[in-house]
Design a protein around this motif. Structure first.
Motif, PDB file in Angstrom:
ATOM      1  N   THR A  21       0.833  -1.192   0.000  1.00 38.88           N
ATOM      2  CA  THR A  21       0.000   0.000   0.000  1.00 38.88           C
ATOM      3  C   THR A  21       0.872   1.248   0.000  1.00 38.88           C
ATOM      4  O   THR A  21       0.574   2.214  -0.684  1.00 38.88           O
ATOM      5  N   ALA A  22       1.962   1.222   0.761  1.00 37.94           N
ATOM      6  CA  ALA A  22       2.865   2.374   0.813  1.00 37.94           C
ATOM      7  C   ALA A  22       3.436   2.673  -0.569  1.00 37.94           C
ATOM      8  O   ALA A  22       3.673   3.829  -0.900  1.00 37.94           O
ATOM      9  N   ASN A  23       3.657   1.646  -1.396  1.00 39.74           N
ATOM     10  CA  ASN A  23       4.178   1.858  -2.746  1.00 39.74           C
ATOM     11  C   ASN A  23       3.203   2.633  -3.624  1.00 39.74           C
ATOM     12  O   ASN A  23       3.597   3.177  -4.650  1.00 39.74           O
ATOM     13  N   LEU A  24       1.942   2.651  -3.254  1.00 42.79           N
ATOM     14  CA  LEU A  24       0.918   3.354  -4.013  1.00 42.79           C
ATOM     15  C   LEU A  24       1.095   4.865  -3.903  1.00 42.79           C
ATOM     16  O   LEU A  24       0.816   5.603  -4.844  1.00 42.79           O
ATOM     17  N   TYR A  25       1.580   5.313  -2.756  1.00 38.11           N
ATOM     18  CA  TYR A  25       1.693   6.737  -2.463  1.00 38.11           C
ATOM     19  C   TYR A  25       3.055   7.291  -2.832  1.00 38.11           C
ATOM     20  O   TYR A  25       3.986   6.555  -3.117  1.00 38.11           O
ATOM     21  N   ASP A  26       3.158   8.617  -2.797  1.00 35.34           N
ATOM     22  CA  ASP A  26       4.409   9.333  -3.062  1.00 35.34           C
ATOM     23  C   ASP A  26       4.965   9.037  -4.445  1.00 35.34           C
ATOM     24  O   ASP A  26       6.172   9.059  -4.655  1.00 35.34           O
ATOM     25  N   THR A  27       4.086   8.732  -5.377  1.00 39.78           N
ATOM     26  CA  THR A  27       4.495   8.401  -6.741  1.00 39.78           C
ATOM     27  C   THR A  27       3.452   8.943  -7.710  1.00 39.78           C
ATOM     28  O   THR A  27       2.267   8.921  -7.424  1.00 39.78           O
ATOM     29  N   THR A  28       3.918   9.420  -8.844  1.00 38.20           N
ATOM     30  CA  THR A  28       3.011   9.731  -9.947  1.00 38.20           C
ATOM     31  C   THR A  28       3.099   8.562 -10.919  1.00 38.20           C
ATOM     32  O   THR A  28       4.192   8.126 -11.281  1.00 38.20           O
ATOM     33  N   TRP A  29       1.940   8.051 -11.297  1.00 35.95           N
ATOM     34  CA  TRP A  29       1.843   6.892 -12.186  1.00 35.95           C
ATOM     35  C   TRP A  29       1.337   7.356 -13.545  1.00 35.95           C
ATOM     36  O   TRP A  29       0.388   8.122 -13.628  1.00 35.95           O
ATOM     37  N   GLU A  30       1.942   6.846 -14.617  1.00 36.92           N
ATOM     38  CA  GLU A  30       1.526   7.195 -15.969  1.00 36.92           C
ATOM     39  C   GLU A  30       0.948   5.970 -16.671  1.00 36.92           C
ATOM     40  O   GLU A  30       1.541   4.890 -16.646  1.00 36.92           O
ATOM     41  N   LEU A  31      -0.205   6.158 -17.295  1.00 40.49           N
ATOM     42  CA  LEU A  31      -0.895   5.066 -17.983  1.00 40.49           C
ATOM     43  C   LEU A  31      -0.059   4.558 -19.156  1.00 40.49           C
ATOM     44  O   LEU A  31       0.454   5.341 -19.949  1.00 40.49           O
ATOM     45  N   GLU A  32       0.064   3.221 -19.236  1.00 44.18           N
ATOM     46  CA  GLU A  32       0.737   2.628 -20.392  1.00 44.18           C
ATOM     47  C   GLU A  32      -0.121   1.586 -21.091  1.00 44.18           C
ATOM     48  O   GLU A  32       0.241   1.090 -22.152  1.00 44.18           O
ATOM     49  N   TYR A  33      -1.292   1.255 -20.508  1.00 40.21           N
ATOM     50  CA  TYR A  33      -2.208   0.294 -21.133  1.00 40.21           C
ATOM     51  C   TYR A  33      -3.613   0.561 -20.596  1.00 40.21           C
ATOM     52  O   TYR A  33      -3.794   0.834 -19.418  1.00 40.21           O
ATOM     53  N   ILE A  34      -4.598   0.495 -21.483  1.00 36.73           N
ATOM     54  CA  ILE A  34      -6.004   0.571 -21.070  1.00 36.73           C
ATOM     55  C   ILE A  34      -6.789  -0.446 -21.884  1.00 36.73           C
ATOM     56  O   ILE A  34      -6.587  -0.591 -23.098  1.00 36.73           O
ATOM     57  N   SER A  35      -7.653  -1.191 -21.215  1.00 39.17           N
ATOM     58  CA  SER A  35      -8.444  -2.231 -21.865  1.00 39.17           C
ATOM     59  C   SER A  35      -9.722  -1.632 -22.443  1.00 39.17           C
ATOM     60  O   SER A  35     -10.255  -0.672 -21.909  1.00 39.17           O
ATOM     61  N   GLY A  36     -10.187  -2.199 -23.507  1.00 40.86           N
ATOM     62  CA  GLY A  36     -11.501  -1.835 -24.009  1.00 40.86           C
ATOM     63  C   GLY A  36     -11.542  -1.182 -25.366  1.00 40.86           C
ATOM     64  O   GLY A  36     -12.163  -1.710 -26.279  1.00 40.86           O
ATOM     65  N   PRO A  37     -10.891  -0.034 -25.543  1.00 47.15           N
ATOM     66  CA  PRO A  37     -11.082   0.675 -26.814  1.00 47.15           C
ATOM     67  C   PRO A  37     -10.456  -0.073 -27.979  1.00 47.15           C
ATOM     68  O   PRO A  37      -9.465  -0.770 -27.826  1.00 47.15           O
ATOM     69  N   ARG A  38     -11.053   0.124 -29.137  1.00 49.32           N
ATOM     70  CA  ARG A  38     -10.527  -0.523 -30.341  1.00 49.32           C
ATOM     71  C   ARG A  38      -9.552   0.405 -31.072  1.00 49.32           C
ATOM     72  O   ARG A  38      -9.067   0.071 -32.133  1.00 49.32           O
ATOM     73  N   ILE A  39      -9.304   1.544 -30.484  1.00 45.03           N
ATOM     74  CA  ILE A  39      -8.349   2.499 -31.056  1.00 45.03           C
ATOM     75  C   ILE A  39      -6.987   2.220 -30.427  1.00 45.03           C
ATOM     76  O   ILE A  39      -6.896   1.921 -29.236  1.00 45.03           O
ATOM     77  N   ALA A  40      -5.926   2.352 -31.198  1.00 44.98           N
ATOM     78  CA  ALA A  40      -4.569   2.155 -30.676  1.00 44.98           C
ATOM     79  C   ALA A  40      -4.311   3.125 -29.523  1.00 44.98           C
ATOM     80  O   ALA A  40      -4.807   4.255 -29.525  1.00 44.98           O
ATOM     81  N   PHE A  41      -3.525   2.693 -28.554  1.00 40.28           N
ATOM     82  CA  PHE A  41      -3.229   3.494 -27.362  1.00 40.28           C
ATOM     83  C   PHE A  41      -2.703   4.881 -27.734  1.00 40.28           C
ATOM     84  O   PHE A  41      -3.141   5.891 -27.197  1.00 40.28           O
ATOM     85  N   GLU A  42      -1.765   4.941 -28.670  1.00 35.98           N
ATOM     86  CA  GLU A  42      -1.201   6.232 -29.089  1.00 35.98           C
ATOM     87  C   GLU A  42      -2.258   7.113 -29.758  1.00 35.98           C
ATOM     88  O   GLU A  42      -2.168   8.335 -29.696  1.00 35.98           O
ATOM     89  N   GLY A  43      -3.258   6.502 -30.388  1.00 38.15           N
ATOM     90  CA  GLY A  43      -4.342   7.268 -30.995  1.00 38.15           C
ATOM     91  C   GLY A  43      -5.276   7.866 -29.951  1.00 38.15           C
ATOM     92  O   GLY A  43      -5.813   8.955 -30.137  1.00 38.15           O
TER      93      GLY A  43
END
Length: 144
Positions: A28-50
């Motif tokens: 749980t401590a690893n969750l805090y004090d960090t900014t997280w950037e999305l690198e994968y999302i499920s669902g859309p049929r559009i490419a991630f970079e799009g």
């Protein structure tokens, strides 16, 4: 002899339980004090970079305020969250700046957030999970 065996089993159980509890707290401590950037999302049929042509969504957990904040690939957002062990849910995002966003990823990101039921951190990656399916994966980008 029975008392001795019972005492040893009790001590071992206590040790095991305390080790597991401290491991969970560390996770749980690893969750805090960090900014997280999305690198994968499920669902859309559009490419991630799009979906996110200009900027990838980011999330930061504020432990004191029990809110997350960041950007959804275009506009800023904040939302309350509830964390209980590995169970994680997000409330409705608060007001955001309203800039036109290319790619349509902004709405996809916010809709997925509402469906999250738990999380895991594996190999330095934050997985936001719905049921038992990882819906979003984030990498660490900055320490606070």
């Amino acid at each position: 002899m029975k008392k001795y065996t019972l005492a040893v089993v009790s001590v071992l159980t206590l040790l095991l339980t305390s080790c597991m509890a401290s491991k969970d707290t560390k996770g749980t401590a690893n969750l805090y004090d960090t900014t997280w950037e999305l690198e994968y999302i499920s669902g859309p049929r559009i490419a991630f970079e799009g979906l996110y042509p200009n900027k990838k969504p980011q999330i930061t957990f504020d432990q004191k305020e029990t809110k997350v904040y960041g950007n959804n690939g275009c506009n800023g957002y904040s939302a309350p969250y509830t964390l209980n062990g590995k169970s994680l849910t997000f409330g409705e995002p608060g007001p955001t700046t309203m800039m036109f966003c290319e790619g349509g990823g902004e709405q996809q990101f916010l809709q997925q957030m509402k469906k999250i039921t738990s999380y895991s951190i594996e190999d330095g990656k934050l997985n936001l999970i719905q049921g038992d399916v990882p819906m979003m994966r984030f990498k660490k980008v900055a320490k606070k």
